[in-house]
Design a protein around this motif. Structure first.
Motif, PDB file in Angstrom:
ATOM      1  N   LEU A 153       0.830  -1.211   0.000  1.00 40.23           N
ATOM      2  CA  LEU A 153       0.000   0.000   0.000  1.00 40.23           C
ATOM      3  C   LEU A 153       0.862   1.258   0.000  1.00 40.23           C
ATOM      4  N   HIS A 154       2.167   1.096   0.178  1.00 49.45           N
ATOM      5  CA  HIS A 154       3.068   2.254   0.196  1.00 49.45           C
ATOM      6  C   HIS A 154       4.050   2.111  -0.972  1.00 49.45           C
ATOM      7  N   GLY A 155       5.328   2.023  -0.703  1.00 50.44           N
ATOM      8  CA  GLY A 155       6.315   2.084  -1.784  1.00 50.44           C
ATOM      9  C   GLY A 155       6.289   0.929  -2.766  1.00 50.44           C
TER      10      GLY A 155
ATOM     11  N   VAL B  41      -7.053  -3.712  -5.161  1.00 54.48           N
ATOM     12  CA  VAL B  41      -6.999  -2.273  -5.425  1.00 54.48           C
ATOM     13  C   VAL B  41      -6.379  -2.037  -6.798  1.00 54.48           C
ATOM     14  N   VAL B  42      -6.711  -0.917  -7.395  1.00 53.47           N
ATOM     15  CA  VAL B  42      -6.053  -0.493  -8.634  1.00 53.47           C
ATOM     16  C   VAL B  42      -4.754   0.191  -8.205  1.00 53.47           C
ATOM     17  N   PRO B  43      -3.614  -0.465  -8.427  1.00 53.02           N
ATOM     18  CA  PRO B  43      -2.376   0.099  -7.901  1.00 53.02           C
ATOM     19  C   PRO B  43      -2.015   1.401  -8.613  1.00 53.02           C
ATOM     20  N   GLY B  44      -1.456   2.345  -7.841  1.00 52.29           N
ATOM     21  CA  GLY B  44      -1.075   3.622  -8.431  1.00 52.29           C
ATOM     22  C   GLY B  44      -2.196   4.643  -8.421  1.00 52.29           C
ATOM     23  N   TYR B  45      -3.358   4.250  -7.937  1.00 52.88           N
ATOM     24  CA  TYR B  45      -4.477   5.186  -7.837  1.00 52.88           C
ATOM     25  C   TYR B  45      -4.926   5.308  -6.387  1.00 52.88           C
ATOM     26  N   GLY B  46      -5.412   6.502  -6.047  1.00 54.26           N
ATOM     27  CA  GLY B  46      -5.862   6.747  -4.684  1.00 54.26           C
ATOM     28  C   GLY B  46      -4.744   7.284  -3.813  1.00 54.26           C
TER      29      GLY B  46
ATOM     30  N   GLY C 188     -17.209   3.961  -6.266  1.00 56.87           N
ATOM     31  CA  GLY C 188     -17.747   4.696  -5.128  1.00 56.87           C
ATOM     32  C   GLY C 188     -17.071   4.498  -3.778  1.00 56.87           C
ATOM     33  N   LYS C 189     -15.890   3.885  -3.770  1.00 50.45           N
ATOM     34  CA  LYS C 189     -15.239   3.698  -2.470  1.00 50.45           C
ATOM     35  C   LYS C 189     -14.049   4.640  -2.248  1.00 50.45           C
ATOM     36  N   ALA C 190     -13.132   4.639  -3.191  1.00 48.42           N
ATOM     37  CA  ALA C 190     -11.906   5.417  -3.015  1.00 48.42           C
ATOM     38  C   ALA C 190     -12.235   6.907  -2.864  1.00 48.42           C
ATOM     39  N   LYS C 191     -11.646   7.541  -1.852  1.00 44.34           N
ATOM     40  CA  LYS C 191     -11.901   8.972  -1.663  1.00 44.34           C
ATOM     41  C   LYS C 191     -11.173   9.796  -2.716  1.00 44.34           C
ATOM     42  N   ASN C 192     -10.146   9.212  -3.279  1.00 44.51           N
ATOM     43  CA  ASN C 192      -9.388   9.922  -4.310  1.00 44.51           C
ATOM     44  C   ASN C 192      -9.232   9.010  -5.525  1.00 44.51           C
TER      45      ASN C 192
ATOM     46  N   PRO D  12      -4.463   9.413 -10.001  1.00 43.76           N
ATOM     47  CA  PRO D  12      -3.217   8.654  -9.894  1.00 43.76           C
ATOM     48  C   PRO D  12      -2.242   9.270  -8.894  1.00 43.76           C
ATOM     49  N   ASN D  13      -1.448   8.412  -8.264  1.00 42.22           N
ATOM     50  CA  ASN D  13      -0.372   8.874  -7.383  1.00 42.22           C
ATOM     51  C   ASN D  13       0.983   8.662  -8.066  1.00 42.22           C
ATOM     52  N   VAL D  14       2.034   8.935  -7.330  1.00 44.31           N
ATOM     53  CA  VAL D  14       3.396   8.908  -7.887  1.00 44.31           C
ATOM     54  C   VAL D  14       3.740   7.572  -8.551  1.00 44.31           C
ATOM     55  N   ASP D  15       3.189   6.490  -7.991  1.00 43.85           N
ATOM     56  CA  ASP D  15       3.613   5.163  -8.427  1.00 43.85           C
ATOM     57  C   ASP D  15       2.979   4.720  -9.748  1.00 43.85           C
ATOM     58  N   ALA D  16       1.944   5.425 -10.190  1.00 47.15           N
ATOM     59  CA  ALA D  16       1.269   5.026 -11.422  1.00 47.15           C
ATOM     60  C   ALA D  16       2.163   5.221 -12.640  1.00 47.15           C
TER      61      ALA D  16
HETATM   62  N1  AMX Z   1      -8.409   0.826  -5.908  1.00 48.15           N
HETATM   63  C1  AMX Z   1      -9.465   0.202  -5.300  1.00 48.15           C
HETATM   64  N2  AMX Z   1      -9.966   0.589  -4.122  1.00 48.15           N
HETATM   65  C2  AMX Z   1      -9.406   1.652  -3.528  1.00 48.15           C
HETATM   66  C3  AMX Z   1      -8.356   2.359  -4.110  1.00 48.15           C
HETATM   67  C4  AMX Z   1      -7.840   1.892  -5.343  1.00 48.15           C
HETATM   68  N3  AMX Z   1      -6.802   2.465  -5.931  1.00 48.15           N
HETATM   69  N4  AMX Z   1      -8.013   3.367  -3.280  1.00 48.15           N
HETATM   70  C5  AMX Z   1      -8.831   3.296  -2.214  1.00 48.15           C
HETATM   71  N5  AMX Z   1      -9.681   2.265  -2.363  1.00 48.15           N
HETATM   72  C6  AMX Z   1     -10.676   1.766  -1.406  1.00 48.15           C
HETATM   73  C7  AMX Z   1      -9.950   1.383  -0.126  1.00 48.15           C
HETATM   74  O1  AMX Z   1      -9.373   0.088  -0.230  1.00 48.15           O
HETATM   75  C8  AMX Z   1     -11.053   1.468   0.894  1.00 48.15           C
HETATM   76  O2  AMX Z   1     -11.839   0.299   0.779  1.00 48.15           O
HETATM   77  P1  AMX Z   1     -12.516  -0.388   2.078  1.00 48.15           P
HETATM   78  O3  AMX Z   1     -13.450   0.641   2.584  1.00 48.15           O
HETATM   79  O4  AMX Z   1     -13.161  -1.603   1.522  1.00 48.15           O
HETATM   80  O5  AMX Z   1     -11.398  -0.687   3.031  1.00 48.15           O
HETATM   81  C9  AMX Z   1     -11.874   2.650   0.382  1.00 48.15           C
HETATM   82  O6  AMX Z   1     -11.537   2.797  -1.010  1.00 48.15           O
HETATM   83  C10 AMX Z   1     -11.560   3.960   1.094  1.00 48.15           C
HETATM   84  O7  AMX Z   1     -10.153   4.182   1.062  1.00 48.15           O
HETATM   85  P2  AMX Z   1      -9.539   5.673   1.035  1.00 48.15           P
HETATM   86  O8  AMX Z   1      -9.933   6.354   2.297  1.00 48.15           O
HETATM   87  O9  AMX Z   1      -9.851   6.313  -0.262  1.00 48.15           O
HETATM   88  O10 AMX Z   1      -7.973   5.358   0.989  1.00 48.15           O
HETATM   89  P3  AMX Z   1      -6.989   5.076   2.226  1.00 48.15           P
HETATM   90  O11 AMX Z   1      -6.553   6.371   2.774  1.00 48.15           O
HETATM   91  O12 AMX Z   1      -7.539   4.076   3.161  1.00 48.15           O
HETATM   92  O13 AMX Z   1      -5.781   4.354   1.440  1.00 48.15           O
HETATM   93  C11 AMX Z   1      -4.249   4.030  -0.327  1.00 48.15           C
HETATM   94  C12 AMX Z   1      -4.918   5.047   0.592  1.00 48.15           C
HETATM   95  C13 AMX Z   1      -3.126   4.718  -1.086  1.00 48.15           C
HETATM   96  C14 AMX Z   1      -3.632   2.914   0.527  1.00 48.15           C
HETATM   97  C15 AMX Z   1      -5.287   3.450  -1.312  1.00 48.15           C
HETATM   98  O14 AMX Z   1      -5.782   4.471  -2.145  1.00 48.15           O
HETATM   99  C16 AMX Z   1      -4.767   2.309  -2.164  1.00 48.15           C
HETATM  100  O15 AMX Z   1      -4.782   1.151  -1.712  1.00 48.15           O
HETATM  101  N6  AMX Z   1      -4.252   2.598  -3.426  1.00 48.15           N
HETATM  102  C17 AMX Z   1      -3.635   1.588  -4.244  1.00 48.15           C
HETATM  103  C18 AMX Z   1      -2.228   1.298  -3.761  1.00 48.15           C
HETATM  104  C19 AMX Z   1      -1.296   2.450  -4.045  1.00 48.15           C
HETATM  105  O16 AMX Z   1      -1.257   2.975  -5.148  1.00 48.15           O
HETATM  106  N7  AMX Z   1      -0.483   2.848  -3.057  1.00 48.15           N
HETATM  107  C20 AMX Z   1       0.544   3.874  -3.218  1.00 48.15           C
HETATM  108  C21 AMX Z   1       0.217   5.169  -2.508  1.00 48.15           C
HETATM  109  C22 AMX Z   1       1.329   6.167  -2.678  1.00 48.15           C
HETATM  110  C23 AMX Z   1       2.546   5.730  -1.937  1.00 48.15           C
HETATM  111  O17 AMX Z   1       2.537   5.619  -0.725  1.00 48.15           O
HETATM  112  N8  AMX Z   1       3.616   5.428  -2.603  1.00 48.15           N
END
Ligand code: AMX
Length: 435
Positions: free
Chosen positions: A271-273, A312-317, A363-367, A370-374
């Motif tokens: 979920l991070h790097g 999760v869709v990696p690189g988004y959110g 409708g789940k992800a608050k954002n 794309p983030n840096v990793d996309a």
């Molecule tokens: N794809 C699918 N679902 C996602 C999503 C995504 N990219 N981003 C968020 N959601 C889901 C969460 O899993 C959560 O589901 P749940 O209620 O069933 O647990 C819901 O949306 C609400 O989450 P959120 O408040 O929007 O995000 P968060 O603060 O809990 O998490 C993050 C943030 C980055 C972990 C999440 O957006 C995610 O998993 N993204 C994909 C992994 C990723 O790209 N990580 C890299 C982040 C940047 C970095 O640190 N390098």
């Protein structure tokens, strides 16, 4: 020119006074309320940490000491003939809040090159790792082992005064950053079997040397990419897992090697790097299923299939950001300049047009942005660095800059041991029983 350490020595007493004044004037004021949801919700939005190098705005993204990424690209010193900022300059900015001169940035290149050699036993630790051990685990072990020669740990044993902590912390931090290219290069060559490590070139900058140790020193555009990459991945305020872990462990007066080793273990999480590795895996899978130049409809279906299988869709959110990450934009602009016709870059661009709407509809992800990793993996792949298990190591090299800068300031300002309060669910129920 004045050295970074000399400049810091001038700035520290002023900042100590500044913090004293802030505490005297505002110390008893409240940021707001803390809710039970925040305690259960990963402390999202909880104001709890001091972090000077950078501050993240949810809409605008990161600013390093008040400067946006495009401002840093314009203002920070460049290599001769280069157009991307030197991470040397960024480190100076993170530590002092000031843009260094070219000569000052160059003095850091020289200083780091001079400190780059690894102790032999650390080389042996890396060499003994099986190639099946993830590069991040090898990286964290090697960094932790550097604590053998920590100036801070030694000075502490010898009874150094609290007021002097920052000096050996600075020395350790400079050693840490300086040794990372040799660690990363050695891991890369061991794991992926790409020959003998060259020596550090003491006349060249940090990113050139890192590129060269990885075997890409002759590709000027790749060296430029690393300059940009290290600059933008360095720091993302204090609450993210790697930054906060470094600060937390450092607060126990563990030296910078121990503190940053811990950061790396956090950065290694998906979920991070590790997301930069995950993105490329996901793109490759997509490509194998829908081809290199798929229709919008196919891409949309693939994204839905990821979500529907509970992934999760990696690189988004993002936990804090609510718009497209400017670190994504900086990499997109780099691609538009250097590899506009690359099919994988085009695929990344296509996903950018489609994924946010899908995530919004889900409708789940608050954002949904794309983030840096996309973006980073596609750029590295283009230049031939195709081993995605290695990508988070490059993120880690960069993240050392931000963590080290704050560790130095924490010791300069006498930051105390971190010890927030925790509650059990039982205690929370009782506390609010009749409220
Ligand atoms: N794809 C699918 N679902 C996602 C999503 C995504 N990219 N981003 C968020 N959601 C889901 C969460 O899993 C959560 O589901 P749940 O209620 O069933 O647990 C819901 O949306 C609400 O989450 P959120 O408040 O929007 O995000 P968060 O603060 O809990 O998490 C993050 C943030 C980055 C972990 C999440 O957006 C995610 O998993 N993204 C994909 C992994 C990723 O790209 N990580 C890299 C982040 C940047 C970095 O640190 N390098």
């Amino acid at each position: 020119p004045q050295t970074l350490k000399e400049r810091l020595a001038e700035l520290i007493p002023k900042e100590i006074e500044n913090v004293k004044a802030i505490k005297a004037e505002h110390g008893k004021k409240a940021f707001g309320q803390v809710t039970v949801d925040q305690v259960y919700g990963g402390m999202r939005g909880l104001p709890a940490l001091l972090w000077d190098g950078s501050v993240l705005d949810a809409e605008e993204g990161i600013r390093f000491r008040g400067k946006t990424i495009p401002e840093c690209q314009a203002l920070l010193p460049k290599a001769p003939g280069g157009s991307e900022p030197l991470p040397e300059g960024l480190f100076w900015l993170l530590l002092t809040g000031e843009v260094p001169t070219e000569a000052q940035a160059k003095s850091l290149s020289e200083d780091w090159a001079a400190r780059a050699t690894l102790p032999e036993f650390v080389e042996e630790i890396i060499d003994r790792c099986p190639p099946t051990l993830h590069p991040m685990s090898q990286f964290s072990m090697a960094v932790t082992a550097l604590n053998h020669d920590s100036a801070f740990a030694k000075a502490y044993q010898e009874g150094i005064s609290k007021k002097e902590y920052w000096g050996p912390t600075f020395e350790d931090s400079m050693d840490l950053i300086a040794k990372l290219p040799n660690i990363a290069g050695r891991i890369y060559r061991n794991v992926f079997g790409s020959g003998k490590l060259p020596a550090i070139d003491k006349t060249k900058d940090y990113s050139y040397n890192l590129a060269n140790l990885l075997g890409f020193g002759d590709k000027e555009a790749f060296v430029e990419l690393l300059r940009l990459y290290i600059t933008i991945h360095s720091d993302h305020e204090g609450g993210n897992v790697s930054a906060h872990t470094g600060k937390l462990v450092g607060s126990a007066l563990s030296d910078p090697f121990l503190a940053f080793g811990a950061s790396l273990n956090g950065l290694a999480g998906p979920l991070h790097g590790l997301a930069n590795q995950e993105v490329l895996l996901w793109l490759m899978k997509m490509k194998s299923q829908v081809g290199e130049n798929p229709s919008d409809e196919k891409v949309k279906e693939y994204i839905w299939s990821t979500l529907n299988s509970g992934q999760v869709v990696p690189g988004y959110g993002h936990a804090v950001l609510r718009k497209t990450d400017p670190r994504y934009t900086a990499q997109r602009e780099f691609a538009q300049k250097h590899l506009p016709d690359d099919p994988m870059f085009k695929l990344v661009g296509k996903i950018y047009n489609i994924a946010p709407d899908v995530l919004l509809e889900a409708g789940k992800a608050k954002n949904p942005w794309p983030n840096v990793d996309a973006h980073s993996g596609v750029l590295l792949t283009y230049y031939g660095l195709t081993q995605m298990q290695f990508y988070t190591v490059l993120f880690g090299v960069s993240r050392a800059f931000g963590v080290a800068a704050q560790l130095i300031w924490d010791r300069a300002l006498g930051a105390p041991l971190e010890r927030p309060k925790s509650y059990s669910s039982e205690a929370i129920k009782k506390m609010f029983a009749n409220k």
